[in-house]
Design an enzyme around this catalytic site. Structure first.
Site, PDB file in Angstrom:
ATOM      1  N   LYS A 169      -5.296 -11.691  12.409  1.00 33.55           N
ATOM      2  CA  LYS A 169      -4.719 -10.592  13.029  1.00 33.55           C
ATOM      3  C   LYS A 169      -4.676 -10.809  14.512  1.00 33.55           C
ATOM      4  O   LYS A 169      -3.522 -11.344  14.840  1.00 33.55           O
ATOM      5  CB  LYS A 169      -5.627  -9.208  12.871  1.00 33.55           C
ATOM      6  CG  LYS A 169      -5.807  -8.875  11.464  1.00 33.55           C
ATOM      7  CD  LYS A 169      -6.354  -7.505  11.309  1.00 33.55           C
ATOM      8  CE  LYS A 169      -5.917  -7.018   9.805  1.00 33.55           C
ATOM      9  NZ  LYS A 169      -6.885  -6.746   9.009  1.00 33.55           N
ATOM     10  N   TYR A 205     -14.476  -4.613   3.189  1.00 30.45           N
ATOM     11  CA  TYR A 205     -13.012  -4.973   3.116  1.00 30.45           C
ATOM     12  C   TYR A 205     -12.605  -6.700   3.553  1.00 30.45           C
ATOM     13  O   TYR A 205     -12.931  -6.700   4.769  1.00 30.45           O
ATOM     14  CB  TYR A 205     -12.064  -4.104   3.589  1.00 30.45           C
ATOM     15  CG  TYR A 205     -10.565  -4.666   3.397  1.00 30.45           C
ATOM     16  CD1 TYR A 205     -10.041  -4.370   2.047  1.00 30.45           C
ATOM     17  CD2 TYR A 205      -9.751  -5.339   4.229  1.00 30.45           C
ATOM     18  CE1 TYR A 205      -8.611  -4.994   1.740  1.00 30.45           C
ATOM     19  CE2 TYR A 205      -8.518  -5.815   3.979  1.00 30.45           C
ATOM     20  CZ  TYR A 205      -8.052  -5.709   2.712  1.00 30.45           C
ATOM     21  OH  TYR A 205      -6.730  -5.978   2.670  1.00 30.45           O
ATOM     22  N   ASP A 213     -16.847 -12.190   9.250  1.00 25.08           N
ATOM     23  CA  ASP A 213     -15.323 -12.181   8.920  1.00 25.08           C
ATOM     24  C   ASP A 213     -14.906 -11.116  10.353  1.00 25.08           C
ATOM     25  O   ASP A 213     -14.938  -9.928  10.538  1.00 25.08           O
ATOM     26  CB  ASP A 213     -15.093 -11.007   7.538  1.00 25.08           C
ATOM     27  CG  ASP A 213     -13.660 -10.704   7.645  1.00 25.08           C
ATOM     28  OD1 ASP A 213     -12.748 -11.157   8.503  1.00 25.08           O
ATOM     29  OD2 ASP A 213     -13.157 -10.076   6.422  1.00 25.08           O
ATOM     30  N   TYR A 235       0.983  -1.339  -0.050  1.00 25.86           N
ATOM     31  CA  TYR A 235      -0.037  -0.045  -0.073  1.00 25.86           C
ATOM     32  C   TYR A 235       0.853   1.228  -0.051  1.00 25.86           C
ATOM     33  O   TYR A 235       0.477   2.274   0.548  1.00 25.86           O
ATOM     34  CB  TYR A 235      -0.995  -0.072   1.195  1.00 25.86           C
ATOM     35  CG  TYR A 235      -2.019  -0.929   1.123  1.00 25.86           C
ATOM     36  CD1 TYR A 235      -3.178  -0.574   0.177  1.00 25.86           C
ATOM     37  CD2 TYR A 235      -2.078  -2.128   1.252  1.00 25.86           C
ATOM     38  CE1 TYR A 235      -4.305  -1.172  -0.037  1.00 25.86           C
ATOM     39  CE2 TYR A 235      -3.225  -3.014   1.215  1.00 25.86           C
ATOM     40  CZ  TYR A 235      -4.156  -2.617   0.362  1.00 25.86           C
ATOM     41  OH  TYR A 235      -5.262  -3.381   0.230  1.00 25.86           O
TER      42      TYR A 235
HETATM   43  C1  LIG Z   1      -7.432  -6.914   7.547  1.00 22.03           C
HETATM   44  C2  LIG Z   1      -8.564  -7.884   7.253  1.00 22.03           C
HETATM   45  C3  LIG Z   1      -8.487  -8.973   6.317  1.00 22.03           C
HETATM   46  C4  LIG Z   1      -7.376  -9.212   5.583  1.00 22.03           C
HETATM   47  O1  LIG Z   1      -6.419  -9.827   6.478  1.00 22.03           O
HETATM   48  P1  LIG Z   1      -4.902 -10.173   5.902  1.00 22.03           P
HETATM   49  O2  LIG Z   1      -4.314 -10.762   6.981  1.00 22.03           O
HETATM   50  O3  LIG Z   1      -4.406  -8.761   5.940  1.00 22.03           O
HETATM   51  O4  LIG Z   1      -4.790 -11.013   4.643  1.00 22.03           O
HETATM   52  C5  LIG Z   1      -9.676  -9.470   6.216  1.00 22.03           C
HETATM   53  N1  LIG Z   1     -10.829  -9.221   6.573  1.00 22.03           N
HETATM   54  C6  LIG Z   1     -10.747  -7.997   7.701  1.00 22.03           C
HETATM   55  C7  LIG Z   1     -11.958  -7.574   8.307  1.00 22.03           C
HETATM   56  C8  LIG Z   1      -9.651  -7.122   7.715  1.00 22.03           C
HETATM   57  O5  LIG Z   1      -9.720  -6.272   8.727  1.00 22.03           O
END
Ligand SMILES: *Cc1c(COP(=O)(O)O)cnc(C)c1O
Length: 438
Positions: free
Chosen positions: A265, A142, A236, A15
């Protein structure tokens, strides 16, 4: 050559427009909520290093558990083999996940956790010989940067070159306050089609969209509609998981539970790259056949990496301990008080909070002005010892839970300063992007 200059010769950053970006800040050490640069400058990591860090940097307990695992078993193929860290971590994840979740599928980041969930959903219907092809997602969502994840994410400026390659998705609006009925109607209309495989959503908070928030009540209603129409649901929780929203998972605010949950994360406390997709027994059973063609053919070289699982287990110990739980409550209370103190200030359009996540949206000026403003605010933060990455005109805090009261106050003070910059009460130069930060 210093580290930033050596970096500039060999590295391509995520990015980042490499032609115009400032040189990166060289970080050599971390401790608690602080990161230290090569020249000894300290920064408060108010964005938890892209939303991953829960308990602070270089946490000694996680380091010890990771070291023990490294000295015992660093990795083993996960097809045909298993190991204690993966099994124990799955058992413990299932204890804290919503009660309908019954299986853990490991991968190695958030995007892959999402890809796995989508493949589970689509193949689930194929396996039942009732193929369904469409996925419903939020228009501003996202879900990651791989192709499938891009397809179900907002058609934003970031993905323009790939639009022709992204499969068709049914987008609905995020049901923010006042717009709930519109989204419910959109979903109800779509749910009548018989080709809808799944609905994927970021529960309660859409991170990249600008920490956009909506209520658990309306999400419950959307889940209810999906369940009535036999549409699979995928939460998600890559960003919202592990305490961010004030509860362990954002789904803990709901009555209806999703069929699948994506995690990454905070999964390892921000120590190692790991992804996990949990599934209900219904989904899992949808793959149990004598016919090998109905297998979930998906896997990564580093699936269930033992070191990453050990980091996840150590992070979970810390998360469930009283200290972290108290810290989460403390951050929530401080955020609430800060939000009240600034939400009437000029140029503050809205302050939003969900648990430990706080977002301050500044009034929109003209768009071009604001693209400059983003960079100005970003370097204003760095120059004042705080890492904050504005999303356009939105500034947010998503701190490690160990952040101290003093550090939090310092972050708030920087945001107050930013408000004055936006209001024009304080002059702050736009950064010369080709110069060094340090
Ligand atoms: C960061 C994020 C992703 C992608 O995760 P990466 O480990 O960066 O591939 C998917 N969904 C959400 C809600 C996110 O915040």
């Amino acid at each position: 050559m210093n580290l930033a200059e050596r970096d500039h010769n060999v590295i391509w950053h995520p990015y980042t427009q490499m032609k115009t970006a400032a040189l990166p800040v060289p970080i050599v050490r971390g401790e608690g909520a602080l990161l230290f640069s090569e020249d000894g400058t300290s920064y408060i990591d108010a964005v938890a290093s892209w939303w991953v860090n829960l308990h602070g940097h270089a946490h000694p307990y996680i380091a010890q558990k990771v070291t023990e695992q490294l000295n015992t078993l660093e990795h083993v193929i996960f097809a045909g083999f298993t190991h204690p860290a993966a099994v124990t971590f799955a058992e413990r994840l299932l204890q804290i996940l919503p009660s309908n979740q019954s299986r853990i599928f490991y991968s190695d980041n958030g995007s892959t956790a999402v890809e796995v969930a989508m493949k589970m959903a689509i193949q689930y219907w194929n396996n039942q010989d009732t193929p369904k092809h469409k996925i419903i997602a939020y228009r501003d969502s996202y879900h990651g940067d791989t192709f499938g994840a891009m397809a179900i994410s907002a058609r934003s400026a970031f993905t323009v070159p790939f639009w022709p390659y992204l499969f068709e998705v049914e987008f609905i609006d995020v049901p923010v306050a006042g717009k709930e009925e519109e989204t419910i109607n959109q979903l109800e209309a779509l749910a009548k089609q018989d080709d809808i495989a799944a609905f994927i959503f970021e529960p309660l908070v859409l991170g990249t969209a600008g920490m956009v928030m909506y209520s658990p009540e309306v999400l419950d209603r959307l889940l209810q509609i999906c369940q009535q129409h036999n549409i699979l649901t995928i939460a998600d929780e890559v960003m919202t998981g592990f305490g961010r929203t004030g509860r362990t998972f954002a789904c803990d605010y709901l009555h209806h539970q999703p069929d699948m949950i994506c995690m990454s994360k905070g999964l390892t406390g921000g120590t190692m790259a790991l992804g996990a997709t949990s599934a209900s027994e219904k989904i899992y059973n949808g793959f149990l056949y004598d016919d090998k063609a109905k297998t979930l053919f998906h896997g990564h070289s580093y699936t269930a990496n033992p070191v990453a699982c050990a980091a996840g287990l150590a992070s979970m110990d810390l998360l469930l301990a009283q200290e972290a739980q108290d810290n989460i409550k403390r951050i929530v209370e401080h955020h609430t008080a800060f939000a009240q103190s600034i939400n009437k200030l000029p140029q503050v359009a809205q302050v939003r909070q969900q648990g430990t996540i706080l977002a301050v949206e500044f009034e929109d000026g003209t768009t071009s002005y604001f693209s400059d403003l983003r960079d100005t605010l970003y370097s204003y933060g760095l120059d004042h010892g705080v890492i904050l990455r504005p999303l356009g005109n939105i500034i947010y805090i998503i701190p490690p839970y160990c952040i101290t009261d003093e550090q939090l106050e310092q972050v708030y003070e920087v945001i107050r300063g930013m408000q004055q910059v936006v209001a024009g009460a304080k002059h702050y130069p736009r950064p010369n992007q080709t110069t060094l930060h340090d």
